[in-house]
Each structure stands twice: as C-alpha cells, then as structure tokens.
Design a protein around this motif. Sequence first.
Motif, short mmCIF file in Angstrom:
data_model
loop_
_atom_site.label_atom_id
_atom_site.label_comp_id
_atom_site.label_asym_id
_atom_site.label_seq_id
_atom_site.Cartn_x
_atom_site.Cartn_y
_atom_site.Cartn_z
N THR A 60 1.12 -1.46 0.09
CA THR A 60 0.04 0.03 0.12
C THR A 60 0.80 1.09 -0.14
N ALA A 61 2.11 1.34 0.37
CA ALA A 61 2.53 2.49 0.79
C ALA A 61 3.66 2.96 -0.80
N THR A 62 3.93 1.96 -1.56
CA THR A 62 4.75 1.82 -2.77
C THR A 62 3.34 2.23 -3.18
N VAL A 63 2.32 2.12 -3.73
CA VAL A 63 1.10 1.75 -4.29
C VAL A 63 1.14 4.09 -3.97
N LEU A 64 0.62 4.11 -3.10
CA LEU A 64 0.85 5.77 -2.43
C LEU A 64 1.78 6.20 -2.63
N MET A 65 2.69 6.27 -3.23
CA MET A 65 4.00 6.48 -3.18
C MET A 65 4.10 7.28 -5.41
N GLY A 66 3.64 5.81 -5.77
CA GLY A 66 3.24 6.51 -6.81
C GLY A 66 1.74 7.33 -7.39
N LEU A 67 1.56 7.90 -6.88
CA LEU A 67 0.78 9.47 -6.50
C LEU A 67 0.66 10.22 -5.81
N ILE A 68 1.81 10.32 -5.47
CA ILE A 68 2.26 11.71 -4.66
C ILE A 68 2.44 12.54 -5.08
N PRO A 69 2.02 13.95 -5.49
CA PRO A 69 2.39 14.67 -6.14
C PRO A 69 3.51 15.25 -6.23
N SER A 70 3.63 16.03 -6.80
CA SER A 70 5.80 16.75 -7.12
C SER A 70 6.00 17.72 -6.48
N LEU A 107 5.36 13.72 2.27
CA LEU A 107 4.79 12.53 2.21
C LEU A 107 5.39 11.26 1.64
N LEU A 108 6.37 11.70 1.56
CA LEU A 108 7.46 10.31 1.04
C LEU A 108 8.19 10.27 2.01
N THR A 109 8.48 11.27 2.77
CA THR A 109 8.99 10.08 3.90
C THR A 109 8.02 9.67 4.67
N LEU A 110 7.03 10.25 4.86
CA LEU A 110 6.13 9.58 6.15
C LEU A 110 5.69 8.05 4.95
N LEU A 111 6.01 7.84 3.87
CA LEU A 111 5.46 6.39 2.93
C LEU A 111 6.12 5.58 3.49
N ARG A 112 8.04 6.26 3.23
CA ARG A 112 9.05 5.38 2.88
C ARG A 112 8.94 4.60 4.82
N ILE A 113 8.51 5.65 5.81
CA ILE A 113 8.72 4.85 7.16
C ILE A 113 8.12 3.72 7.00
N ALA A 114 6.65 3.82 6.77
CA ALA A 114 5.90 2.63 6.82
C ALA A 114 6.90 2.09 5.47
N GLN A 115 6.81 1.72 4.76
CA GLN A 115 8.00 0.72 3.77
C GLN A 115 8.64 0.87 4.96
N GLY A 116 9.56 0.82 5.51
CA GLY A 116 10.31 0.61 6.65
C GLY A 116 9.82 -0.25 7.36
N ILE A 117 9.04 -0.45 8.25
CA ILE A 117 8.21 -0.70 8.62
C ILE A 117 7.20 -2.34 8.59
N GLY A 118 7.65 -2.44 7.31
CA GLY A 118 6.40 -3.58 6.43
C GLY A 118 7.44 -4.42 6.58
N VAL A 119 8.91 -3.89 5.94
CA VAL A 119 10.24 -4.60 5.25
C VAL A 119 10.45 -5.56 6.64
N GLY A 120 10.70 -4.34 7.63
CA GLY A 120 11.20 -5.42 8.76
C GLY A 120 10.86 -5.81 9.94
#
Length: 432
Positions: free
Chosen positions: A98-108, A119-132
């Motif tokens: 879900t975090a990855t899909v939302l990254m593709g939708l973040i405006p520039s 927003l990019l940083t927050l989603l990156r945190i979510a990615q890290g928690i999932g991978v962890g």
Amino acid sequence: MTSSAAEHRTQRRRAAVASTVGTTIEWYDFFLYSTVAALVLPQVFFPGSSTTAGVLSAFATQFVGFAARPVGAAIFGHLGDRIGRKSTLVTTLLIMGTATVLMGLIPSFATIGIAAPILLTLLRIAQGIGVGGEWGGSVLLSMEWGEAKRRGLMASLPQMGVPLGLLLSTGAVVLVSAISGPAYLEWAWRIPFLLSAVLIGIGLYVRLRVLESPDFAAVKETKVVERQPVWVVLREHPREVLTAAFVRMSEQAPFYLFITFVLTYGTTVLKLPREELLNDTLVAAAVGLISVPLFGHLSDRFGRRLVYGIGIVATGVFAFPYFGLLDTGSSGFVLLAIVVSLIVHDVQYGPQAALIAESFGTNVRYSGAGLGYQLASVIAGGPAPLIAAALLAGTGSSSSIALYIIACCVVSLVALVLMPRKATVPAAEVPA
C-alpha cells in the motif's frame, strides 16, 4: 508415502513458494524506491538543490526507511512469536504494498511544495516498518517447514526475494524508461510503483494457502509461547542480537553501494549511460537467482560460519578492484564489477538467514532474528549511500569508499568470531 507425509511435502513447497514470492514483492517495492532515489527523486521532490545536495536528500529519505526497520521487527516479531508467522506476514505484505502504490500517487514538489517530500518520507517509514517485519517471518516460515539438515537451503529461498525483487524493480524501470523516453522524469516513473497493486494480490493469494509452521505449532501446543518475546530477547540474548547486527556490516553496507550508489556514481562521476548501468544490474540480479541458494546449500554441507567468513574476506578483497573496474569506464569491465560485487555479497547472503535464526529458540526466534537482522539497517544499509556520497564529495576519490567497505568487513569478522555457538532449541524443549 503416507497421506500425512505427502501433505507435509506439499506444505513445505507452499511455504517455500509463499515466502519467496512474498519477499520478492516486498523487495521489489523497497528496491524500486532505491533505484528511483538515485535517478529521479532529486529532480521531482528536491528541485533547486545542487546535484550533491539533491542526491543526499534523496538518500536521506531512503535512510529513514532503514531506520524504521527495527521498529517493524519489534512490532511484528512480537506478533509473530505470539500469534504465528502466517498472519503476521499477510499484514506486512499489505503495509508494504500500500505504501508503494501511494508513493506513485504523490504530487511533485512543483505541485504541492514541501508537503511532497514530507509525504514521501512518511510512506518510506511505512515501507521500512513493513520490510522490518517481513524478513523474519518469511525466513522462519520456510526454514521451519524444512528438514534440519537442509535448513540453510530452505532459509536461503526467501533470500532469493532480493535478487528477484531487484530484477523486477530494475527491469520495470528499464522498460518504462525505454518506452516513455523524456516523459519518464515527468510522470512515467510512477508506473512501476502503481504496478505494486497487482503484486499485492498475487502475494496474498499465495500466502493465504500456507499453514502455520510446525515449529511454532509445537510451541503453541506445549504452551511455551512468551508473553513478551521482544523483552525476553533483549534481556536474555543481547549478545546474539548485537553480533547478528554487526555480522551484516560486510554484507549490507556494500550491497547498497553495489546496487544504489553505483547508479549515482556511474551517471554523475563516470558519465556512463543510465540504461547501461541498469542493464548490468539486471544481469547481476539474474546470477543471484543461482548464487543465493547455492551458498545456502553449501552452508548445509560445510557450515554456516565457514561459508560466511569466506564471503566477508572476498568482499574486502574485492573493494579496490571493484572501483578500479568501474573507473575504467569500459562497458565490459563495468559489467564485470557489478556482477562480481553481487556474487561476493551472495556468499554471505545465502547462509545468513539460517546463521542468524539458529541463534534463537523457536519461541523468541521471530523477535530475536528480526531485531538482529534489522538493526543492521541502521548501522550499515541505511547510512552506506550517505557515507559514500559524503566521502566522494569530501575526497573526490573512490579509494575512500573502498576503505569504508574494508572497515565494514573487519567489523563483521570480529562479530562472526564473537557470535555465540549454540544449536537451535527444538520447540518441544523450550523451557516454560
């Protein structure tokens, strides 16, 4: 063959496939960000910065994802040791995808300003928690379904998610970049992120068909489930956790230089074509599909420590030749450097999962192995591209980066020597 034996073999295959497919999707998501961070994100989310500042900013958001990994390991390690491997892995897959899909939708940045990198940083945190939370469960689900004499191989199968994820993510970037041309930097870079939605569906289908691992089932049956597994690990097994983290210095720090920093170094310093570097990475990732399980298998034959130690030494020895080959700018030598760099990495990565997981009893294994493994993200993988970029900017030479790789190898050799030698505690023998 009895029906129960046949069912066990079926579940073993399903566990191996589910673990490998799941980790492939997780690493596709994670590596996709790493690749785009080196090639696109400085222009899209950090415009107006100098080239060096933009690269450092993009790698800084990448580091945030690494820093979140131990948090994910603690959260899902607790759940995995309390309620089981399977349920936890379904959750980590959903968070990551879900975090990855939302990254593709973040405006520039040009559209919404400072909110874009936030927003990019927050989603990156979510990615890290999932991978962890993902790694420990995937490895254990596969390893605990395997035979004792083949656990190095079984634990290495989910590790194949790394070369597979790297292959898919790099392949997606190469394909979309080739098709879209100049539009890639404008909007087409988002397509591989959005494709993660398809991969989530595939991963869920595979994982929901697997039964819980027999080792954890035995823990529940004998009623030795720990109420606070993370606390037990930190209190009773600090040496195992710390040596597991530091033994990865020689594997993880160089790895993110070999697959991420090399793209920045190759395109900005050596002026090599982006497509050439990505294609070379594809070749190296394809080789990893053979080398990772091969070295996992060899660890069953000759011992985890011996194979792992050879990998540490090989990585240190190759540090200077690696940059020497890159600096020639020759297509053949650059390809050789990238392929060999990932092979010496795989000598460690193949036996690594079993080496770390077997340090902990079954009732705290998810928490212990996950914490040890993911703490390396904070001390090794996360800071590595930042350190390399800073060293290059400060010295103007790749020799300082090679010395950094060698230093990581020295730390890992010491950790390997200090790592406690003890056999895995069978589930039925775990003290209440």
